[in-house]
Write an enzyme that holds these catalytic residues in place. Structure first.
Site, PDB file in Angstrom:
ATOM      1  N   HIS A  99     -44.776  11.050 -22.935  1.00  0.00           N
ATOM      2  CA  HIS A  99     -46.135  11.077 -22.872  1.00  0.00           C
ATOM      3  C   HIS A  99     -46.830  12.140 -23.504  1.00  0.00           C
ATOM      4  O   HIS A  99     -46.671  13.288 -23.897  1.00  0.00           O
ATOM      5  CB  HIS A  99     -46.714  11.176 -21.369  1.00  0.00           C
ATOM      6  CG  HIS A  99     -46.318  12.464 -20.818  1.00  0.00           C
ATOM      7  ND1 HIS A  99     -44.639  12.657 -20.199  1.00  0.00           N
ATOM      8  CD2 HIS A  99     -46.631  13.696 -20.498  1.00  0.00           C
ATOM      9  CE1 HIS A  99     -44.561  13.834 -19.866  1.00  0.00           C
ATOM     10  NE2 HIS A  99     -45.705  14.499 -20.158  1.00  0.00           N
ATOM     11  N   HIS A 101     -50.364  14.061 -24.278  1.00  0.00           N
ATOM     12  CA  HIS A 101     -51.537  14.392 -23.689  1.00  0.00           C
ATOM     13  C   HIS A 101     -52.625  14.719 -24.627  1.00  0.00           C
ATOM     14  O   HIS A 101     -52.530  15.018 -25.835  1.00  0.00           O
ATOM     15  CB  HIS A 101     -51.268  16.139 -23.170  1.00  0.00           C
ATOM     16  CG  HIS A 101     -50.221  16.188 -22.150  1.00  0.00           C
ATOM     17  ND1 HIS A 101     -50.759  16.738 -20.740  1.00  0.00           N
ATOM     18  CD2 HIS A 101     -48.737  16.262 -22.396  1.00  0.00           C
ATOM     19  CE1 HIS A 101     -49.357  16.905 -20.265  1.00  0.00           C
ATOM     20  NE2 HIS A 101     -48.417  16.612 -21.001  1.00  0.00           N
TER      21      HIS A 101
HETATM   22  P1  5GP Z   1     -45.426  17.685 -18.646  1.00  0.00           P
HETATM   23  O1  5GP Z   1     -45.318  18.936 -18.202  1.00  0.00           O
HETATM   24  O2  5GP Z   1     -44.147  16.511 -18.280  1.00  0.00           O
HETATM   25  O3  5GP Z   1     -45.778  17.290 -20.321  1.00  0.00           O
HETATM   26  O4  5GP Z   1     -46.797  16.732 -18.103  1.00  0.00           O
HETATM   27  C1  5GP Z   1     -46.627  15.954 -17.056  1.00  0.00           C
HETATM   28  C2  5GP Z   1     -48.199  15.741 -16.404  1.00  0.00           C
HETATM   29  O5  5GP Z   1     -48.195  14.580 -15.547  1.00  0.00           O
HETATM   30  C3  5GP Z   1     -48.721  16.806 -15.792  1.00  0.00           C
HETATM   31  O6  5GP Z   1     -49.815  17.350 -16.464  1.00  0.00           O
HETATM   32  C4  5GP Z   1     -49.061  16.338 -14.425  1.00  0.00           C
HETATM   33  O7  5GP Z   1     -50.273  16.697 -14.044  1.00  0.00           O
HETATM   34  C5  5GP Z   1     -49.164  14.905 -14.654  1.00  0.00           C
HETATM   35  N1  5GP Z   1     -48.688  14.090 -13.566  1.00  0.00           N
HETATM   36  C6  5GP Z   1     -47.735  14.066 -12.695  1.00  0.00           C
HETATM   37  N2  5GP Z   1     -47.598  13.471 -11.701  1.00  0.00           N
HETATM   38  C7  5GP Z   1     -48.572  12.626 -11.816  1.00  0.00           C
HETATM   39  C8  5GP Z   1     -49.192  11.435 -11.079  1.00  0.00           C
HETATM   40  O8  5GP Z   1     -48.686  11.007 -10.175  1.00  0.00           O
HETATM   41  N3  5GP Z   1     -50.377  10.833 -11.668  1.00  0.00           N
HETATM   42  C9  5GP Z   1     -51.111  11.217 -12.565  1.00  0.00           C
HETATM   43  N4  5GP Z   1     -52.100  10.535 -13.137  1.00  0.00           N
HETATM   44  N5  5GP Z   1     -50.328  12.383 -13.437  1.00  0.00           N
HETATM   45  C10 5GP Z   1     -49.418  13.010 -13.106  1.00  0.00           C
END
Ligand code: 5GP
Ligand code: ZN
Length: 136
Positions: A99, A101
């Site tokens: 993903h 951001h």
């Molecule tokens: P990472 O640390 O993997 O780059 O980011 C994961 C992101 O996913 C985090 O910013 C977190 O807030 C978001 N996230 C985790 N679970 C959910 C969810 O159930 N729904 C949404 N909309 N975002 C999520």
């Protein structure tokens, strides 16, 4: 993948605030935004990291990242945006469905950038060479 939280969002099994969707890509608001409008842009196919994506799928996703960035700027009247992608646990990846951001930024939002360091003498050349060799 059946236990992947983002695959569940794609299937509608977990609610999300969607901002864009096509056959290959979904964009939705991060549930814990760094700033309001923080958006996640994902391929609908489950892949763990950016290097697992085909070039074609990566292109589809990154083109939407660009569009979402422009829409965030225009729609939320912010001053800029960061594009981020955490690749692997060491880099802070918590959800194993790749993903991007898109993080809206305000001139006065008070967020600090990552700390920087200096190269020891001639280390920069050695480091650049290691990456160059790995590219061959
Ligand atoms: P990472 O640390 O993997 O780059 O980011 C994961 C992101 O996913 C985090 O910013 C977190 O807030 C978001 N996230 C985790 N679970 C959910 C969810 O159930 N729904 C949404 N909309 N975002 C999520
Ligand atoms: Zn998934």
């Amino acid at each position: 993948m059946s236990d992947c939280i983002f695959c569940k969002i794609i299937k509608g099994e977990i609610p999300s605030s969607k901002v864009y969707e096509d056959d290959a890509v979904l964009a939705f608001l991060d549930i814990h935004p760094i700033n309001y409008g923080h958006t996640l842009v994902i391929p609908k196919e489950h892949h763990e990291t950016v290097v697992d994506l085909s070039d074609n799928l990566l292109q589809e996703v990154i083109l939407q990242v660009k569009r979402i960035g422009q829409a965030v700027m225009a729609g939320l009247r912010v001053d800029g945006f960061n594009i981020g992608l955490n690749n692997g646990r060491a880099a802070g990846q918590e959800v194993d469905h790749v993903h991007f951001h898109v993080i809206p930024r305000l001139s006065n939002d008070g967020l600090k950038h990552w700390p920087s360091r200096e190269y020891a003498e001639s280390e920069n050349e050695k480091v650049a060479d290691k990456i160059k060799q790995a590219l061959k």
